[in-house]
Scaffold this active site. Sequence first.
Site, PDB file in Angstrom:
ATOM      1  N   GLN A  95       0.841  -1.209   0.000  1.00  0.00           N
ATOM      2  CA  GLN A  95       0.000   0.000   0.000  1.00  0.00           C
ATOM      3  C   GLN A  95       0.872   1.253   0.000  1.00  0.00           C
ATOM      4  O   GLN A  95       1.691   1.426   0.904  1.00  0.00           O
ATOM      5  CB  GLN A  95      -0.881  -0.005   1.250  1.00  0.00           C
ATOM      6  N   GLY A  96       0.675   2.126  -0.981  1.00  0.00           N
ATOM      7  CA  GLY A  96       1.446   3.358  -1.070  1.00  0.00           C
ATOM      8  C   GLY A  96       0.563   4.572  -0.857  1.00  0.00           C
ATOM      9  O   GLY A  96       0.266   5.322  -1.810  1.00  0.00           O
ATOM     10  N   TYR A  97       0.121   4.780   0.381  1.00  0.00           N
ATOM     11  CA  TYR A  97      -0.669   5.959   0.717  1.00  0.00           C
ATOM     12  C   TYR A  97       0.224   7.023   1.373  1.00  0.00           C
ATOM     13  O   TYR A  97       0.347   8.146   0.900  1.00  0.00           O
ATOM     14  CB  TYR A  97      -1.786   5.594   1.707  1.00  0.00           C
ATOM     15  N   GLU A 157      -9.886  -1.412   5.135  1.00  0.00           N
ATOM     16  CA  GLU A 157      -8.667  -1.625   5.918  1.00  0.00           C
ATOM     17  C   GLU A 157      -9.032  -1.868   7.381  1.00  0.00           C
ATOM     18  O   GLU A 157      -8.324  -2.571   8.093  1.00  0.00           O
ATOM     19  CB  GLU A 157      -7.753  -0.398   5.786  1.00  0.00           C
ATOM     20  N   SER A 213      -4.448   6.557  12.768  1.00  0.00           N
ATOM     21  CA  SER A 213      -4.143   6.476  14.206  1.00  0.00           C
ATOM     22  C   SER A 213      -5.434   6.494  15.041  1.00  0.00           C
ATOM     23  O   SER A 213      -6.489   6.943  14.578  1.00  0.00           O
ATOM     24  CB  SER A 213      -3.241   7.633  14.618  1.00  0.00           C
ATOM     25  N   GLU A 263      -6.225   8.370  17.464  1.00  0.00           N
ATOM     26  CA  GLU A 263      -6.747   9.732  17.659  1.00  0.00           C
ATOM     27  C   GLU A 263      -7.656  10.104  16.486  1.00  0.00           C
ATOM     28  O   GLU A 263      -8.728  10.702  16.672  1.00  0.00           O
ATOM     29  CB  GLU A 263      -5.594  10.749  17.769  1.00  0.00           C
TER      30      GLU A 263
HETATM   31  C1  LIG Z   1       4.088  -0.085  11.386  1.00  0.00           C
HETATM   32  C2  LIG Z   1       3.378   0.824  10.415  1.00  0.00           C
HETATM   33  C3  LIG Z   1       2.977   0.313   9.198  1.00  0.00           C
HETATM   34  C4  LIG Z   1       2.362   1.137   8.258  1.00  0.00           C
HETATM   35  N1  LIG Z   1       2.052   0.633   7.021  1.00  0.00           N
HETATM   36  C5  LIG Z   1       1.619   1.467   6.052  1.00  0.00           C
HETATM   37  C6  LIG Z   1       1.459   0.994   4.709  1.00  0.00           C
HETATM   38  O1  LIG Z   1       1.668  -0.183   4.403  1.00  0.00           O
HETATM   39  N2  LIG Z   1       1.089   1.882   3.758  1.00  0.00           N
HETATM   40  C7  LIG Z   1       0.834   3.189   4.040  1.00  0.00           C
HETATM   41  O2  LIG Z   1       0.480   3.936   3.121  1.00  0.00           O
HETATM   42  N3  LIG Z   1       0.971   3.676   5.307  1.00  0.00           N
HETATM   43  C8  LIG Z   1       1.358   2.838   6.308  1.00  0.00           C
HETATM   44  N4  LIG Z   1       1.544   3.314   7.591  1.00  0.00           N
HETATM   45  C9  LIG Z   1       1.348   4.752   7.851  1.00  0.00           C
HETATM   46  C10 LIG Z   1       0.196   5.049   8.773  1.00  0.00           C
HETATM   47  O3  LIG Z   1      -1.016   4.991   8.089  1.00  0.00           O
HETATM   48  C11 LIG Z   1       0.496   6.442   9.373  1.00  0.00           C
HETATM   49  O4  LIG Z   1       1.605   6.283  10.244  1.00  0.00           O
HETATM   50  C12 LIG Z   1      -0.684   6.990  10.135  1.00  0.00           C
HETATM   51  O5  LIG Z   1      -1.733   7.322   9.259  1.00  0.00           O
HETATM   52  C13 LIG Z   1      -0.291   8.233  10.989  1.00  0.00           C
HETATM   53  O6  LIG Z   1       0.384   9.163  10.195  1.00  0.00           O
HETATM   54  P1  LIG Z   1       1.796   9.773  10.630  1.00  0.00           P
HETATM   55  O7  LIG Z   1       2.678   8.627  11.061  1.00  0.00           O
HETATM   56  O8  LIG Z   1       2.268  10.641   9.526  1.00  0.00           O
HETATM   57  O9  LIG Z   1       1.526  10.630  11.939  1.00  0.00           O
HETATM   58  P2  LIG Z   1       0.952  12.120  11.990  1.00  0.00           P
HETATM   59  O10 LIG Z   1      -0.209  12.230  11.073  1.00  0.00           O
HETATM   60  O11 LIG Z   1       2.099  13.063  11.815  1.00  0.00           O
HETATM   61  O12 LIG Z   1       0.426  12.184  13.470  1.00  0.00           O
HETATM   62  C14 LIG Z   1       1.282  12.319  14.603  1.00  0.00           C
HETATM   63  C15 LIG Z   1       0.406  12.279  15.855  1.00  0.00           C
HETATM   64  O13 LIG Z   1      -0.538  13.355  15.842  1.00  0.00           O
HETATM   65  C16 LIG Z   1      -1.881  12.855  15.925  1.00  0.00           C
HETATM   66  N5  LIG Z   1      -2.760  13.657  15.074  1.00  0.00           N
HETATM   67  C17 LIG Z   1      -2.534  14.045  13.787  1.00  0.00           C
HETATM   68  N6  LIG Z   1      -3.581  14.731  13.310  1.00  0.00           N
HETATM   69  C18 LIG Z   1      -4.506  14.772  14.310  1.00  0.00           C
HETATM   70  C19 LIG Z   1      -5.807  15.332  14.427  1.00  0.00           C
HETATM   71  N7  LIG Z   1      -6.398  15.974  13.402  1.00  0.00           N
HETATM   72  N8  LIG Z   1      -6.473  15.177  15.598  1.00  0.00           N
HETATM   73  C20 LIG Z   1      -5.918  14.509  16.636  1.00  0.00           C
HETATM   74  N9  LIG Z   1      -4.674  13.958  16.583  1.00  0.00           N
HETATM   75  C21 LIG Z   1      -3.985  14.086  15.443  1.00  0.00           C
HETATM   76  C22 LIG Z   1      -1.783  11.423  15.427  1.00  0.00           C
HETATM   77  O14 LIG Z   1      -2.816  10.612  15.908  1.00  0.00           O
HETATM   78  C23 LIG Z   1      -0.420  10.989  15.948  1.00  0.00           C
HETATM   79  O15 LIG Z   1      -0.511  10.584  17.289  1.00  0.00           O
HETATM   80  C24 LIG Z   1       2.117   2.500   8.566  1.00  0.00           C
HETATM   81  C25 LIG Z   1       2.499   3.003   9.820  1.00  0.00           C
HETATM   82  C26 LIG Z   1       3.129   2.188  10.735  1.00  0.00           C
HETATM   83  C27 LIG Z   1       3.559   2.758  12.058  1.00  0.00           C
END
Ligand SMILES: Cc1cc2nc3c(=O)[nH]c(=O)nc-3n(C[C@H](O)[C@H](O)[C@H](O)COP(=O)(O)OP(=O)(O)OC[C@H]3O[C@@H](n4cnc5c(N)ncnc54)[C@H](O)[C@@H]3O)c2cc1C
Length: 387
Positions: free
Chosen positions: A127-129, A245, A372, A374
């Site tokens: 998955q490339g999101y 998902e 996440s 949150e």
């Molecule tokens: C082990 C792992 C596997 C993954 N696999 C994939 C994959 O295969 N393909 C893919 O595309 N992605 C993948 N992801 C990415 C995952 O979807 C993102 O990590 C996730 O959506 C959170 O984005 P971020 O890490 O950029 O954190 P951020 O969006 O930067 O958030 C940082 C913190 O702020 C909080 N936050 C942000 N915005 C808000 C808001 N509006 N209100 C309240 N709190 C907020 C978040 O909950 C988090 O605690 C993976 C992530 C992990 C850790």
Amino acid sequence: MDLDFNAEELAFRDQVREFLATALPAEIRDRMHRSDDSHIRDDIQNWQKILHAKGWGAPAWPVEFGGTGWSKTEQYIFETECALADAPAQLAFGVKMVAPVLMRYGSPQQQQYFLPRILAADDWWCQGYSEPGSGSDLASLKMKAERDGDEYVLNGQKVWNTLGQFADWIFCLVRTDSSGKPQRGISFLLIDMKTPGITVRPTRLLDGTFEVNEIWFDNVRVPVSNRIGEENAGWTYAKFLLGHERTNIAGIGASKRELARLKQMAAAQPKAGATMLQDPLFATRIAQVEIELRALEITNMRVIFAEAKKQAPGPEASMLKIRGTEIMQRLSELQMEVLGADALIYRDTSGEIARETSTYLNLRKLSIFGGSNEIQRNIIAQMILGL
Ligand SMILES: Cc1cc2nc3c(=O)[nH]c(=O)nc-3n(C[C@H](O)[C@H](O)[C@H](O)COP(=O)(O)OP(=O)(O)OC[C@H]3O[C@@H](n4cnc5c(N)ncnc54)[C@H](O)[C@@H]3O)c2cc1C
């Protein structure tokens, strides 16, 4: 509402149990039991091929595409029994994520080519999101796809690609228009990972393993025919996929398995002339999580019954994601407490200690990925509570 399984469902459960007892290869079961991911690609693919041969390769797909035609309850029973039996989880990216998008929005050519290959585990999907800076705020993604005749030319970076090191194909969200609202300029592409210009770089994790990757795209040319649906309408397809998902993300079967393991571990751990399981304070904590798991299971069943007539899961999936992942993390924390100082030794390649500790470290991801917790709370506040 009667939340017990009826006689036919119980007979189905027995059929699944019998199949798992005979068809799941012992070495795969053993590796999954020890959380040994050294053969993970082969184990997942081989198990998918066994399921496919049985006609059970895609529990949730409609029969016309090679699915089982099972009810939601039967799908739930199947998934729970598989987890309890230490079967590998199916590769969600193919069977559960891109396949429903292909069925709903893909062209007949895309459906005819990709769906049988997903069913037979011929292709490994990732998955490339996410991108650096575009996780929760996914619509801000920047990876560019510029049209050049019958092709798009891609430049940019994706992050956190789970098991992308094995991938034959990646489904990607790309920016095809930057002029209007961010959501209106995104397209959904299917990309062959062998295309020149793609570089996969593994990210080393806390427990020393490699489960996620960065993927770089440098002038990667992708045929326009690999786009799903309309140009700039990818956000609709992406959101549809995200709902899928979060299906079955409550992980009831896996949590039941880990609860049983926790009790076994606590019963074997001496404490003050008795065992940890007999310690009233620790036993109370186990009982608390067991009650929460049972409550979640009942909630999950209610959602399954309510969803039976809908095409895609609704915002209730967010509720199951939060509680399911919290319970899984709590169970692994209690297992660590039973191990005490022994938990400091991990990745010993054999034995319980290696397994519990690496699993504990790995499960920290649960409240982050798939959107996440949150963000799930925001969805519940807006879509269910109307706040
Ligand atoms: C082990 C792992 C596997 C993954 N696999 C994939 C994959 O295969 N393909 C893919 O595309 N992605 C993948 N992801 C990415 C995952 O979807 C993102 O990590 C996730 O959506 C959170 O984005 P971020 O890490 O950029 O954190 P951020 O969006 O930067 O958030 C940082 C913190 O702020 C909080 N936050 C942000 N915005 C808000 C808001 N509006 N209100 C309240 N709190 C907020 C978040 O909950 C988090 O605690 C993976 C992530 C992990 C850790």
